[in-house]
Design a protein around this motif. Structure first.
Motif, PDB file in Angstrom:
ATOM      1  N   UNK A  46     -12.980  -2.385   8.484  1.00  0.00           N
ATOM      2  CA  UNK A  46     -12.100  -3.386   7.865  1.00  0.00           C
ATOM      3  C   UNK A  46     -12.323  -3.490   6.354  1.00  0.00           C
ATOM      4  N   UNK A  47     -13.568  -3.405   5.911  1.00  0.00           N
ATOM      5  CA  UNK A  47     -13.863  -3.506   4.482  1.00  0.00           C
ATOM      6  C   UNK A  47     -13.234  -2.347   3.708  1.00  0.00           C
ATOM      7  N   UNK A  48     -13.373  -1.131   4.239  1.00  0.00           N
ATOM      8  CA  UNK A  48     -12.780   0.030   3.574  1.00  0.00           C
ATOM      9  C   UNK A  48     -11.257   0.001   3.638  1.00  0.00           C
TER      10      UNK A  48
ATOM     11  N   UNK B 208      -8.904   0.211   0.465  1.00  0.00           N
ATOM     12  CA  UNK B 208      -7.833   1.209   0.387  1.00  0.00           C
ATOM     13  C   UNK B 208      -6.484   0.542   0.137  1.00  0.00           C
ATOM     14  N   UNK B 209      -6.254  -0.615   0.747  1.00  0.00           N
ATOM     15  CA  UNK B 209      -4.992  -1.327   0.516  1.00  0.00           C
ATOM     16  C   UNK B 209      -4.899  -1.769  -0.938  1.00  0.00           C
ATOM     17  N   UNK B 210      -5.997  -2.280  -1.480  1.00  0.00           N
ATOM     18  CA  UNK B 210      -6.021  -2.673  -2.883  1.00  0.00           C
ATOM     19  C   UNK B 210      -5.765  -1.497  -3.805  1.00  0.00           C
ATOM     20  N   UNK B 211      -6.386  -0.363  -3.495  1.00  0.00           N
ATOM     21  CA  UNK B 211      -6.167   0.841  -4.295  1.00  0.00           C
ATOM     22  C   UNK B 211      -4.726   1.312  -4.202  1.00  0.00           C
ATOM     23  N   UNK B 212      -4.160   1.223  -3.017  1.00  0.00           N
ATOM     24  CA  UNK B 212      -2.768   1.631  -2.817  1.00  0.00           C
ATOM     25  C   UNK B 212      -1.822   0.736  -3.612  1.00  0.00           C
ATOM     26  N   UNK B 213      -2.073  -0.567  -3.586  1.00  0.00           N
ATOM     27  CA  UNK B 213      -1.247  -1.510  -4.340  1.00  0.00           C
ATOM     28  C   UNK B 213      -1.351  -1.256  -5.847  1.00  0.00           C
TER      29      UNK B 213
ATOM     30  N   UNK C 177       3.200  11.686  -2.538  1.00  0.00           N
ATOM     31  CA  UNK C 177       2.997  11.456  -1.104  1.00  0.00           C
ATOM     32  C   UNK C 177       1.573  11.796  -0.689  1.00  0.00           C
ATOM     33  N   UNK C 178       1.044  12.913  -1.189  1.00  0.00           N
ATOM     34  CA  UNK C 178      -0.316  13.323  -0.847  1.00  0.00           C
ATOM     35  C   UNK C 178      -1.344  12.326  -1.382  1.00  0.00           C
ATOM     36  N   UNK C 179      -1.106  11.810  -2.570  1.00  0.00           N
ATOM     37  CA  UNK C 179      -2.008  10.834  -3.164  1.00  0.00           C
ATOM     38  C   UNK C 179      -2.054   9.553  -2.334  1.00  0.00           C
ATOM     39  N   UNK C 180      -0.891   9.056  -1.946  1.00  0.00           N
ATOM     40  CA  UNK C 180      -0.855   7.845  -1.126  1.00  0.00           C
ATOM     41  C   UNK C 180      -1.418   8.086   0.272  1.00  0.00           C
ATOM     42  N   UNK C 181      -1.201   9.274   0.816  1.00  0.00           N
ATOM     43  CA  UNK C 181      -1.754   9.592   2.138  1.00  0.00           C
ATOM     44  C   UNK C 181      -3.280   9.586   2.109  1.00  0.00           C
TER      45      UNK C 181
END
Length: 75
Positions: free
Chosen positions: A34-36, A40-45, A17-21
């Motif tokens: 928007x770029x970051x 971040x979305x790509x990293x999360x996926x 949870x902490x990692x995803x947060x």
């Protein structure tokens, strides 16, 4: 060459949870744009895929599409 002994360790639910947060694109953070958010979305996926697959980045990155069966949902 001898095999190295390594300790098998899993992330706790709290650590996951902490990692995803930390990389949540919807979180408020310094320099938010928007770029970051997209990065971040790509990293999360990617992180979700690696955790679900139980593999390292190099293992997932080295896979070929012929090793993936989307219909049978197998790798």
């Amino acid at each position: 060459m001898t095999e190295q002994k390594t300790k098998l360790r899993y992330l706790s639910y709290e650590e996951e949870d902490a990692l995803f947060a930390t990389i949540d694109p919807n979180a408020k953070y310094h320099g938010k744009n928007a770029r970051l958010d997209k990065a971040r979305q790509g990293n999360s996926d990617l992180l979700m895929a690696l955790l679900d697959l139980g593999c390292r980045y190099s293992e997932a990155g080295g896979m070929a599409w012929n090793q993936v069966d989307l219909v049978a949902r197998k790798i």
